[in-house]
Design an enzyme around this catalytic site. Structure first.
Site, short mmCIF file in Angstrom:
data_model
loop_
_atom_site.label_atom_id
_atom_site.label_comp_id
_atom_site.label_asym_id
_atom_site.label_seq_id
_atom_site.Cartn_x
_atom_site.Cartn_y
_atom_site.Cartn_z
N ASP A 185 4.39 4.76 97.99
CA ASP A 185 3.05 4.19 98.23
C ASP A 185 2.44 3.72 96.88
O ASP A 185 1.45 2.84 96.98
CB ASP A 185 2.06 5.25 99.05
CG ASP A 185 0.66 4.63 99.23
OD1 ASP A 185 0.55 3.73 99.98
OD2 ASP A 185 -0.27 5.20 98.74
N GLU A 228 2.54 -2.06 89.88
CA GLU A 228 1.75 -2.53 90.87
C GLU A 228 0.59 -3.29 90.51
O GLU A 228 -0.16 -3.90 91.38
CB GLU A 228 1.36 -1.44 91.83
CG GLU A 228 0.09 -0.44 91.29
CD GLU A 228 -0.03 0.82 92.04
OE1 GLU A 228 -1.39 0.97 92.23
OE2 GLU A 228 0.77 1.34 92.58
N LYS A 255 -4.62 20.52 95.20
CA LYS A 255 -5.01 20.33 96.40
C LYS A 255 -4.27 19.70 97.16
O LYS A 255 -4.19 19.76 98.41
CB LYS A 255 -6.51 19.91 96.37
CG LYS A 255 -7.69 20.60 95.68
CD LYS A 255 -9.02 20.35 95.74
CE LYS A 255 -9.75 21.05 94.88
NZ LYS A 255 -11.23 20.33 94.75
N ILE A 256 -3.85 18.37 96.79
CA ILE A 256 -2.80 17.60 97.79
C ILE A 256 -1.74 18.17 98.12
O ILE A 256 -1.03 18.17 99.07
CB ILE A 256 -2.62 16.08 97.14
CG1 ILE A 256 -4.31 15.41 96.83
CG2 ILE A 256 -1.64 15.35 97.91
CD1 ILE A 256 -4.11 14.14 96.37
N SER A 279 1.45 9.37 94.67
CA SER A 279 0.60 9.83 93.44
C SER A 279 0.62 8.65 92.52
O SER A 279 -0.60 7.82 92.80
CB SER A 279 0.98 10.99 93.02
OG SER A 279 0.26 11.42 91.85
N ARG A 280 1.24 8.16 91.64
CA ARG A 280 1.14 7.26 90.76
C ARG A 280 2.67 6.65 90.47
O ARG A 280 3.61 7.45 90.32
CB ARG A 280 0.55 7.71 89.35
CG ARG A 280 -0.79 8.18 89.59
CD ARG A 280 -1.64 6.85 89.51
NE ARG A 280 -3.06 6.97 89.55
CZ ARG A 280 -3.92 7.32 90.64
NH1 ARG A 280 -3.18 7.51 91.94
NH2 ARG A 280 -5.17 7.40 90.55
N HIS A 334 -0.36 1.33 98.07
CA HIS A 334 -1.25 2.28 97.61
C HIS A 334 -2.52 2.51 98.50
O HIS A 334 -3.75 2.39 98.42
CB HIS A 334 -1.81 1.83 96.40
CG HIS A 334 -2.37 2.94 95.27
ND1 HIS A 334 -2.16 2.78 93.94
CD2 HIS A 334 -3.06 3.97 95.41
CE1 HIS A 334 -2.68 3.85 93.27
NE2 HIS A 334 -3.07 4.73 94.40
N GLN A 335 -2.12 3.00 99.56
CA GLN A 335 -3.06 3.15 100.83
C GLN A 335 -3.14 4.65 101.31
O GLN A 335 -4.07 4.92 102.28
CB GLN A 335 -2.66 2.34 102.06
CG GLN A 335 -1.35 2.66 102.90
CD GLN A 335 -1.08 1.85 103.94
OE1 GLN A 335 -0.57 0.67 103.79
NE2 GLN A 335 -1.50 2.02 105.13
N ALA A 336 -2.58 5.52 100.84
CA ALA A 336 -2.65 6.97 101.05
C ALA A 336 -3.94 7.53 100.96
O ALA A 336 -4.37 8.20 102.24
CB ALA A 336 -1.63 7.66 100.04
#
Length: 331
Positions: free
Chosen positions: A257, A262, A153-154, A232-233, A294-296
């Site tokens: 991101d 992290e 989906k993304i 993503s990761r 990590h704000q996406a």
């Protein structure tokens, strides 16, 4: 019954409290769940956690000893959870299987455009009233090639935006997405995608099979002037190898991101502390690299959907129902 929510951001708190109003009392904590904070949950049957929570075996043991029987994670990813231990302890675990794909896809594009057009450097200059254009030249995206690793989906949402820019589309995934193919996407091997793409974006889950999907070999196969984006990761990229390539002067830009180490850094204020992570400290010094925390996913729409799904997960647990969000069912 009071639910305890760990790792709640200030902007997120009112959305959580409003969503649970009329169902349960919820106490929101800004601290993240780990071995040190897990004892706080004693007496709470249900806890809710964020993506950077430590839900390894030792933490789950502490939670179970304190009476916790259900973990509702407010994220799609669950690589931070020891599912086997949760099952052995008889704990139910649920996640949010999906939310607005546009939030992440749009932010990935924001990173790509920012590093391509040197937006951060330009903004810093103009704040000092330096209005030169030296070093700010970017490239048109129109007519260039976007390589999408992961076309769920993304990835599909990212591809639609790329199609709007007039880009050629290459895709790589275990299964082809017909919607992406309708946009003109051609599915190829990972090696071909990396070698032929001007812009490469990652939208695959982190699993043992995808850890360091972009390793030293993959990085060397990319074009010297490529743009790499990861929303993503962090574990999808071998960051040490990436730093090595950046030191060699490669890549037009890198937008990250997420970062593989992290946990314990992102979502926290470390500005007054010495940075112990030498890799991250070096990474942020490159002028063609943009790192965000990590704000996406962090839009009103996406967070609202995440919170609503978390409420449903809690209600399903209470009523003994099982949905696609359940990772470890109620025993």
């Amino acid at each position: 019954m009071e639910i305890l929510a760990f790792g709640v951001q200030a902007d997120e708190k009112p959305l959580i409290e409003q969503a649970f109003h009329g169902h349960d009392e919820i106490r929101c904590l800004d601290v993240f769940l780990n071995e040190d904070t897990a004892p706080i949950a004693a007496g709470h049957e249900i806890v809710s956690t964020s993506v950077n929570a430590d839900l390894g075996g030792p933490v789950l043991e502490i939670l179970a000893a304190g009476g916790t029987r259900m973990v509702a994670q407010r994220s799609t990813g669950f690589n931070n959870i020891d599912l086997d231990t949760a099952g052995r302890l008889g704990m139910t675990v649920a996640r949010v299987s999906s939310y607005s794909p546009h939030s992440v896809a749009e932010f990935a594009w924001a990173l790509a455009l920012a590093v391509n057009r040197r937006i951060v450097r330009a903004s810093n200059r103009t704040r000092d009233f330096d209005f030169r254009l030296d070093g700010l030249m970017g490239r048109d995206m129109h007519g260039r090639t976007a390589g999408v690793l992961g076309t769920g989906k993304i990835g599909e949402a990212f591809a639609r935006i790329a199609h709007g820019f007039g880009m050629r589309l290459l895709g790589w995934d275990v299964a082809e997405n017909p919607a992406c193919m309708e946009l003109g996407m051609r599915y190829v091997t990972k090696d071909e995608l990396l070698a032929k793409s001007d812009l490469i974006t990652l939208h695959v889950p982190l699993m043992p099979e995808t850890r360091h999907l972009i390793d030293a070999t993959a990085l060397k196969s990319m074009r010297d002037d490529a743009i790499l984006v990861n929303s993503s990761r962090g574990g999808l990229i071998d960051t040490g190898a990436l730093v090595g390539e950046l030191r060699a002067g490669r890549f037009t830009g890198v937008g990250l991101d997420v970062y593989e180490a992290e946990a314990g850094l992102f979502f926290l204020d470390r500005s007054l502390e010495a940075v112990e992570d030498d890799t991250l400290a070096r990474l942020v010094t490159f002028p063609n690299v943009l790192v965000t925390s990590h704000q996406a996913y962090y839009t009103e729409d996406a967070v609202g959907q995440i919170v609503d799904a978390t409420v449903r997960n809690v209600l399903d647990y209470r009523e003994g129902r099982r949905s696609e969000n359940v990772l470890v069912p109620r025993s």
